[in-house]
Structure formats: structure tokens, C-alpha cells
Write a protein that holds these residues in place. Sequence first.
Motif, PDB file in Angstrom:
ATOM      1  N   GLY A   4     -24.471  -8.719 -14.742  1.00  0.00           N
ATOM      2  CA  GLY A   4     -23.249  -9.592 -14.550  1.00  0.00           C
ATOM      3  C   GLY A   4     -22.833  -9.857 -15.812  1.00  0.00           C
ATOM      4  N   ILE A   5     -21.453 -10.339 -15.982  1.00  0.00           N
ATOM      5  CA  ILE A   5     -20.740 -10.697 -17.084  1.00  0.00           C
ATOM      6  C   ILE A   5     -21.070 -11.950 -17.311  1.00  0.00           C
ATOM      7  N   LEU A  23     -13.981  -8.079 -24.746  1.00  0.00           N
ATOM      8  CA  LEU A  23     -15.055  -7.120 -24.374  1.00  0.00           C
ATOM      9  C   LEU A  23     -15.316  -6.621 -23.125  1.00  0.00           C
ATOM     10  N   VAL A  24     -15.087  -7.764 -22.066  1.00  0.00           N
ATOM     11  CA  VAL A  24     -15.441  -7.471 -20.840  1.00  0.00           C
ATOM     12  C   VAL A  24     -14.280  -6.504 -20.259  1.00  0.00           C
ATOM     13  N   ALA A  25     -12.989  -6.965 -20.521  1.00  0.00           N
ATOM     14  CA  ALA A  25     -12.051  -6.089 -20.256  1.00  0.00           C
ATOM     15  C   ALA A  25     -12.158  -4.715 -20.864  1.00  0.00           C
ATOM     16  N   PHE A  71     -16.064  -3.306 -10.848  1.00  0.00           N
ATOM     17  CA  PHE A  71     -14.643  -3.783 -10.708  1.00  0.00           C
ATOM     18  C   PHE A  71     -14.836  -4.930  -9.753  1.00  0.00           C
ATOM     19  N   LEU A  72     -15.321  -4.753  -8.541  1.00  0.00           N
ATOM     20  CA  LEU A  72     -15.568  -5.825  -7.623  1.00  0.00           C
ATOM     21  C   LEU A  72     -16.308  -7.076  -8.087  1.00  0.00           C
ATOM     22  N   GLU A 116     -16.751 -12.471 -10.040  1.00  0.00           N
ATOM     23  CA  GLU A 116     -17.268 -13.591 -11.242  1.00  0.00           C
ATOM     24  C   GLU A 116     -15.986 -14.248 -11.670  1.00  0.00           C
ATOM     25  N   LEU A 117     -15.031 -13.683 -11.772  1.00  0.00           N
ATOM     26  CA  LEU A 117     -13.782 -14.207 -12.403  1.00  0.00           C
ATOM     27  C   LEU A 117     -12.816 -14.599 -11.417  1.00  0.00           C
ATOM     28  N   ALA A 118     -13.357 -14.894 -10.073  1.00  0.00           N
ATOM     29  CA  ALA A 118     -12.130 -15.279  -9.109  1.00  0.00           C
ATOM     30  C   ALA A 118     -11.282 -16.499  -9.667  1.00  0.00           C
ATOM     31  N   ASN A 119     -11.844 -17.537  -9.993  1.00  0.00           N
ATOM     32  CA  ASN A 119     -11.238 -18.756 -10.390  1.00  0.00           C
ATOM     33  C   ASN A 119     -10.168 -18.608 -11.823  1.00  0.00           C
TER      34      ASN A 119
END
Length: 191
Positions: A24-25, A54-56, A106-107, A112-115
Motif C-alpha cells: 500500500g502507498i 512517485l505514486v503517480a 488503481f482501485l 487510500e487517497l479517497a479524501n
Amino acid sequence: MSSEKLPAKDRILDAANRLFYSEGIRAVSVDAIAAKADLTKKTLYYHFKSKDDLVAAYLASRDQPNLTLFKKWFDEADGELPGKIEAIFLNLAQSARHPKWKGCGFLRTAAELANMPGHPAMKVGAAHKKKFEAWLLGEFEERKIEEPHELARHVVLLMDGAFSTVLVHHDPEYILSAGRAVKSMLENVSR
């Protein structure tokens, strides 16, 4: 080619892919990625200005290989359109049986970045999902399927729903069930 012979940027992306996908990121630090790549953190930041970048880049590096794999499974499947689309789900279910399979990167990243809807990785993930939908749309339009936009969206919803459900239940049979639903839906559309 061993990872030590890869250019530094490729080594960083390879390490990020392995660690972000498996852990996980948010759980993975920049220090851990630098260590896995056998580089300094300074070298990592030379190539990527932030962890967000880096995550992108991690997701962007997964985009085309995933789409190419789906197209390969589709092209290699025998039969008509319903069976060819179901073949994608059959192959995904087979992949989901591997102990290292962790679902759709991707999901998982989106969760993890929903907010943080403006995060660069969210944009990469959304673009990837739209590319898959656009590819399906093209296949449906080529075959003059009625309501191709809606049908492409249904397939995407079934796939992403199957990915999510398998993560909850750890049972690839949900992907097979989604594949059967897609096949049935496609067998019943008008041309």
C-alpha cells in the motif's frame, strides 16, 4: 537484466511497484523505496520531486501493461464477443489465485487517497479506467452493438465490483461470476 544494471529511475519505479502494490502507498516510505532500489533518498528525489509524484508514476507505469494484457486475453480468446470479454474475467480470476495478487492497484490507491481527489495518482487512475472503458466502447461500436456506451460502463462496473469483492472475501469465484454476468449480458444485446 538485473536490477543493478537498470537506470536509477527504472530501479526506483521497480521498487515502488513492488512495495506499493504489496503493502500500500501509505504504508511504504520513501526511505523503504530507496533502500529497495539500492539507491540514496537523494537520488530518488532527483528523479521524483515528491512521494506524490512517485505514486503517480507508479500507477502510470502500470497503465499500458495492464491494458495490453486485457487486450491480449481478449484477442487470444476463441469465439464471439461475449466469450472474448468473459476471457478477460477468466484470466483475472486465474491471476487472483496467485498468492502475491493484491487486486487492482488503481482501485487500492484510489481507496487510500479517497479524501484527496486532486492527487496526481487519482488522475492517473481515473484516466486508466477511462482508457479501458474507451477500448471496450470501441470493440462494441466496431460490432455495432446497441447502446455501446452503457454496455461498456456496465462491464467496467462489474469488473471493478469483482475486484473489490475479491479483496473483501479473498475468493476469485466472484470474478468468474462477474464474467458469467458479462457474457450473459452481451449474449442478450441487440446488434
